[in-house]
Design a protein around this motif. Structure first.
Motif, PDB file in Angstrom:
ATOM      1  N   PHE A   1      41.557  41.127  27.997  1.00  0.00           N
ATOM      2  CA  PHE A   1      41.127  42.367  28.645  1.00  0.00           C
ATOM      3  C   PHE A   1      42.289  43.078  29.333  1.00  0.00           C
ATOM      4  O   PHE A   1      42.482  44.281  29.146  1.00  0.00           O
ATOM      5  N   ILE A   2      43.069  42.339  30.137  1.00  0.00           N
ATOM      6  CA  ILE A   2      44.104  43.015  30.928  1.00  0.00           C
ATOM      7  C   ILE A   2      45.396  43.228  30.157  1.00  0.00           C
ATOM      8  O   ILE A   2      46.108  44.212  30.395  1.00  0.00           O
ATOM      9  N   LEU A   3      45.703  42.336  29.196  1.00  0.00           N
ATOM     10  CA  LEU A   3      46.967  42.450  28.475  1.00  0.00           C
ATOM     11  C   LEU A   3      46.793  43.064  27.100  1.00  0.00           C
ATOM     12  O   LEU A   3      47.299  44.145  26.824  1.00  0.00           O
ATOM     13  N   ASN A   4      46.086  42.372  26.219  1.00  0.00           N
ATOM     14  CA  ASN A   4      46.012  42.805  24.827  1.00  0.00           C
ATOM     15  C   ASN A   4      45.329  44.153  24.655  1.00  0.00           C
ATOM     16  O   ASN A   4      45.718  44.960  23.804  1.00  0.00           O
ATOM     17  N   LYS A   5      44.293  44.401  25.467  1.00  0.00           N
ATOM     18  CA  LYS A   5      43.584  45.670  25.368  1.00  0.00           C
ATOM     19  C   LYS A   5      44.144  46.732  26.315  1.00  0.00           C
ATOM     20  O   LYS A   5      43.675  47.872  26.319  1.00  0.00           O
ATOM     21  N   GLY A   6      45.124  46.341  27.119  1.00  0.00           N
ATOM     22  CA  GLY A   6      45.846  47.311  27.940  1.00  0.00           C
ATOM     23  C   GLY A   6      45.112  47.825  29.148  1.00  0.00           C
ATOM     24  O   GLY A   6      45.523  48.819  29.752  1.00  0.00           O
ATOM     25  N   ASN A   7      44.007  47.180  29.550  1.00  0.00           N
ATOM     26  CA  ASN A   7      43.274  47.656  30.724  1.00  0.00           C
ATOM     27  C   ASN A   7      44.035  47.391  32.022  1.00  0.00           C
ATOM     28  O   ASN A   7      43.896  48.142  32.986  1.00  0.00           O
ATOM     29  N   GLY A   8      44.791  46.312  32.031  1.00  0.00           N
ATOM     30  CA  GLY A   8      45.541  45.969  33.232  1.00  0.00           C
ATOM     31  C   GLY A   8      44.631  45.590  34.389  1.00  0.00           C
ATOM     32  O   GLY A   8      43.396  45.541  34.269  1.00  0.00           O
ATOM     33  N   VAL A   9      45.261  45.345  35.528  1.00  0.00           N
ATOM     34  CA  VAL A   9      44.501  45.051  36.739  1.00  0.00           C
ATOM     35  C   VAL A   9      43.760  46.303  37.206  1.00  0.00           C
ATOM     36  O   VAL A   9      42.701  46.217  37.810  1.00  0.00           O
ATOM     37  N   LYS A  10      44.308  47.485  36.888  1.00  0.00           N
ATOM     38  CA  LYS A  10      43.613  48.736  37.216  1.00  0.00           C
ATOM     39  C   LYS A  10      42.224  48.754  36.557  1.00  0.00           C
ATOM     40  O   LYS A  10      41.220  49.098  37.194  1.00  0.00           O
ATOM     41  N   GLY A  11      42.159  48.354  35.292  1.00  0.00           N
ATOM     42  CA  GLY A  11      40.875  48.313  34.602  1.00  0.00           C
ATOM     43  C   GLY A  11      39.933  47.298  35.208  1.00  0.00           C
ATOM     44  O   GLY A  11      38.722  47.525  35.294  1.00  0.00           O
ATOM     45  N   LEU A  12      40.485  46.183  35.654  1.00  0.00           N
ATOM     46  CA  LEU A  12      39.671  45.165  36.311  1.00  0.00           C
ATOM     47  C   LEU A  12      39.075  45.704  37.602  1.00  0.00           C
ATOM     48  O   LEU A  12      37.896  45.507  37.903  1.00  0.00           O
ATOM     49  N   SER A  13      39.896  46.430  38.369  1.00  0.00           N
ATOM     50  CA  SER A  13      39.440  47.014  39.628  1.00  0.00           C
ATOM     51  C   SER A  13      38.313  48.011  39.392  1.00  0.00           C
ATOM     52  O   SER A  13      37.390  48.129  40.210  1.00  0.00           O
ATOM     53  N   GLN A  14      38.369  48.723  38.279  1.00  0.00           N
ATOM     54  CA  GLN A  14      37.370  49.746  37.993  1.00  0.00           C
ATOM     55  C   GLN A  14      36.021  49.172  37.562  1.00  0.00           C
ATOM     56  O   GLN A  14      35.049  49.913  37.454  1.00  0.00           O
ATOM     57  N   LEU A  15      35.956  47.866  37.328  1.00  0.00           N
ATOM     58  CA  LEU A  15      34.688  47.240  36.961  1.00  0.00           C
ATOM     59  C   LEU A  15      33.786  47.010  38.177  1.00  0.00           C
ATOM     60  O   LEU A  15      32.643  46.589  38.031  1.00  0.00           O
ATOM     61  N   ASN A  16      34.344  47.271  39.368  1.00  0.00           N
ATOM     62  CA  ASN A  16      33.583  47.090  40.618  1.00  0.00           C
ATOM     63  C   ASN A  16      33.042  45.668  40.776  1.00  0.00           C
ATOM     64  O   ASN A  16      31.896  45.454  41.184  1.00  0.00           O
ATOM     65  N   LEU A  17      33.884  44.704  40.433  1.00  0.00           N
ATOM     66  CA  LEU A  17      33.510  43.306  40.605  1.00  0.00           C
ATOM     67  C   LEU A  17      33.336  42.994  42.088  1.00  0.00           C
ATOM     68  O   LEU A  17      34.059  43.508  42.935  1.00  0.00           O
ATOM     69  N   LYS A  18      32.401  42.133  42.385  1.00  0.00           N
ATOM     70  CA  LYS A  18      32.198  41.694  43.772  1.00  0.00           C
ATOM     71  C   LYS A  18      33.212  40.615  44.147  1.00  0.00           C
ATOM     72  O   LYS A  18      33.586  40.470  45.321  1.00  0.00           O
ATOM     73  N   THR A  19      33.632  39.865  43.150  1.00  0.00           N
ATOM     74  CA  THR A  19      34.575  38.782  43.359  1.00  0.00           C
ATOM     75  C   THR A  19      35.624  38.813  42.256  1.00  0.00           C
ATOM     76  O   THR A  19      35.286  39.020  41.082  1.00  0.00           O
ATOM     77  N   ILE A  20      36.873  38.610  42.604  1.00  0.00           N
ATOM     78  CA  ILE A  20      37.917  38.590  41.586  1.00  0.00           C
ATOM     79  C   ILE A  20      37.830  37.293  40.771  1.00  0.00           C
ATOM     80  O   ILE A  20      37.369  36.266  41.264  1.00  0.00           O
ATOM     81  N   PRO A  21      38.253  37.337  39.504  1.00  0.00           N
ATOM     82  CA  PRO A  21      38.253  36.108  38.696  1.00  0.00           C
ATOM     83  C   PRO A  21      39.110  35.010  39.329  1.00  0.00           C
ATOM     84  O   PRO A  21      40.068  35.289  40.064  1.00  0.00           O
ATOM     85  N   ASN A  22      38.778  33.787  39.008  1.00  0.00           N
ATOM     86  CA  ASN A  22      39.472  32.643  39.607  1.00  0.00           C
ATOM     87  C   ASN A  22      40.975  32.676  39.384  1.00  0.00           C
ATOM     88  O   ASN A  22      41.742  32.180  40.208  1.00  0.00           O
ATOM     89  N   GLN A  23      41.400  33.260  38.260  1.00  0.00           N
ATOM     90  CA  GLN A  23      42.829  33.286  37.941  1.00  0.00           C
ATOM     91  C   GLN A  23      43.646  34.068  38.970  1.00  0.00           C
ATOM     92  O   GLN A  23      44.869  33.911  39.043  1.00  0.00           O
ATOM     93  N   PHE A  24      42.993  34.921  39.754  1.00  0.00           N
ATOM     94  CA  PHE A  24      43.693  35.722  40.764  1.00  0.00           C
ATOM     95  C   PHE A  24      43.600  35.111  42.168  1.00  0.00           C
ATOM     96  O   PHE A  24      44.227  35.625  43.095  1.00  0.00           O
ATOM     97  N   ILE A  25      42.832  34.061  42.320  1.00  0.00           N
ATOM     98  CA  ILE A  25      42.606  33.507  43.658  1.00  0.00           C
ATOM     99  C   ILE A  25      43.715  32.519  44.018  1.00  0.00           C
ATOM    100  O   ILE A  25      43.954  31.545  43.303  1.00  0.00           O
ATOM    101  N   GLN A  26      44.379  32.782  45.125  1.00  0.00           N
ATOM    102  CA  GLN A  26      45.433  31.896  45.592  1.00  0.00           C
ATOM    103  C   GLN A  26      44.840  30.632  46.219  1.00  0.00           C
ATOM    104  O   GLN A  26      43.836  30.715  46.936  1.00  0.00           O
ATOM    105  N   PRO A  27      45.458  29.482  46.008  1.00  0.00           N
ATOM    106  CA  PRO A  27      45.047  28.289  46.758  1.00  0.00           C
ATOM    107  C   PRO A  27      45.206  28.545  48.257  1.00  0.00           C
ATOM    108  O   PRO A  27      46.089  29.315  48.663  1.00  0.00           O
ATOM    109  N   PRO A  28      44.360  27.947  49.087  1.00  0.00           N
ATOM    110  CA  PRO A  28      44.438  28.212  50.539  1.00  0.00           C
ATOM    111  C   PRO A  28      45.833  28.041  51.126  1.00  0.00           C
ATOM    112  O   PRO A  28      46.247  28.824  51.976  1.00  0.00           O
ATOM    113  N   GLN A  29      46.580  27.050  50.661  1.00  0.00           N
ATOM    114  CA  GLN A  29      47.904  26.793  51.235  1.00  0.00           C
ATOM    115  C   GLN A  29      48.932  27.858  50.864  1.00  0.00           C
ATOM    116  O   GLN A  29      50.001  27.934  51.473  1.00  0.00           O
TER     117      GLN A  29
END
Length: 362
Positions: A15-43
């Motif tokens: 979605f973000i790379l091959n189809k060129g939507n980028g993180v901008k496209g992800l933001s426009q989906l109005n997700l309530k929670t970001i995908p796990n791949q973007f979540i930093q470990p607490p430390q």
């Protein structure tokens, strides 16, 4: 595509790379929670108790750049902080506002137009659209998109740059004007920093080893639904000679403080540039100047843009401690390396703080 399917790594990359939507496209989906791949470990997250609220990087008036006191302030900031801001540099405010708007304009293009500038699609030799830092290897993925614009100093005029099909998507005037105003300021900064390590003149060899090429990046950090969990850029040090950064008024740039595990917010100053030493100048100065870790936080309410110019050696330039630095018998900390090898090593892995510079150590 459903929200849940985006949590699958392969679907997200598509979605973000091959189809060129980028993180901008992800933001426009109005997700309530970001995908796990973007979540930093607490430390790895920046917590409020880690912010050095009473500290700030130096702000230097550059209006009289030939004043020895200005030069002393710059060299002192480069050795103690690795970061400083300059004001009254002579670049018109209109030029700065225009290039920030150019960044917004590019990322407001429809995705079908933006994806034309993905690496495999771009009609330009000098413009590439990318997402995050190195999304195939980094964990977590950075919540940012950017357009890289490669500018080589051998192109000395605006006409030459246009002839290279520099930015076919539209706002090329703003970026070219920004580069041409910035170039003499960057050169003067490097001359001052060299004088601080006993280099009297920047000859052709040193120019090739310091500023033979420049990469302008239009960085775009879209609104994030969970800004406390995500990162715009993880802790890292730049591998440039010097980075010359224009930031907007949103803020979010943090620099590692001298105090252990503390970070300083680089507060936006209207019309100012943030200047930081890169690994190349730390290596060439044999640690007299410091390339310092920094990171970017994202906003939950505003899109953020910044426009850095990464000032780099020629790809085939050899970098190592300068003879002038070692002439009094000082032992070199670093070996001679080819800059393209260092550059490729940096981009072969995820951000890892200050570890990259160990590649160059003896």
């Amino acid at each position: 595509m459903s929200d849940l399917s985006l949590f699958e790594h392969e679907s997200l990359i598509d979605f973000i790379l091959n189809k060129g939507n980028g993180v901008k496209g992800l933001s426009q989906l109005n997700l309530k929670t970001i995908p796990n791949q973007f979540i930093q470990p607490p430390q790895e997250r920046l917590h409020p108790n880690q912010i050095a609220a009473q500290e700030s990087v130096p702000i230097i008036d550059f209006s009289n750049w030939d004043d020895p006191k200005v030069a002393e302030s710059i060299c002192d900031a480069a050795s103690k902080w690795g970061f400083f801001q300059i004001i009254n540099h002579g670049i018109p405010l209109e030029v700065l506002e225009n290039v920030k708007q150019a960044a917004h304009d590019f990322f407001n293009l429809p995705v079908v137009e933006r994806r034309n500038y993905l690496k495999e699609n771009t009609p330009s030799q000098t413009v590439q659209l990318r997402t995050s830092f190195s999304p195939q290897v980094e964990k977590p993925t950075c919540f940012t998109d950017y357009s890289l614009i490669y500018y080589v100093l051998m192109y000395t005029s605006v006409d030459d740059l246009y002839n290279c099909y520099f930015m076919p998507y539209g706002p090329e005037d703003q970026v070219l004007e920004y580069i041409n105003w910035a170039k003499p300021v960057i050169r003067k900064l490097l001359e001052i920093l060299l004088s601080g390590i006993n280099v009297e003149k920047m000859d052709e060899v040193k120019e090739s080893a310091l500023m033979a090429s420049q990469i302008v990046s239009l960085l775009y950090y879209p609104v994030c639904p969970n800004p406390d969990l995500a990162s715009g850029a993880g802790p890292h040090a730049d591998i440039s000679s010097l980075t010359f950064l224009l930031q907007d008024d949103v803020g979010g740039l943090y620099v590692r403080a001298n105090e252990c595990d503390k970070w300083i917010h680089v507060e936006p100053v209207k019309g100012a540039f943030v200047v930081n030493i890169g690994d190349v100048l730390q290596i060439m100065s044999n640690d007299r100047y410091k390339s310092i870790e920094h990171r970017v936080l994202v906003s939950g309410s505003k899109n953020r843009v910044s426009v850095p110019i990464f000032v780099n050696p020629a790809p085939n330039a050899s970098i190592g401690p300068l003879p002038e630095v070692l002439e009094a018998g000082e032992k070199p900390i670093y070996k001679q390396i080819v800059h393209s090898d260092y550059y490729n090593y940096f981009f072969s892995k995820a951000h890892d703080g200050k570890q990259t510079i160990n590649y160059a150590k003896i």
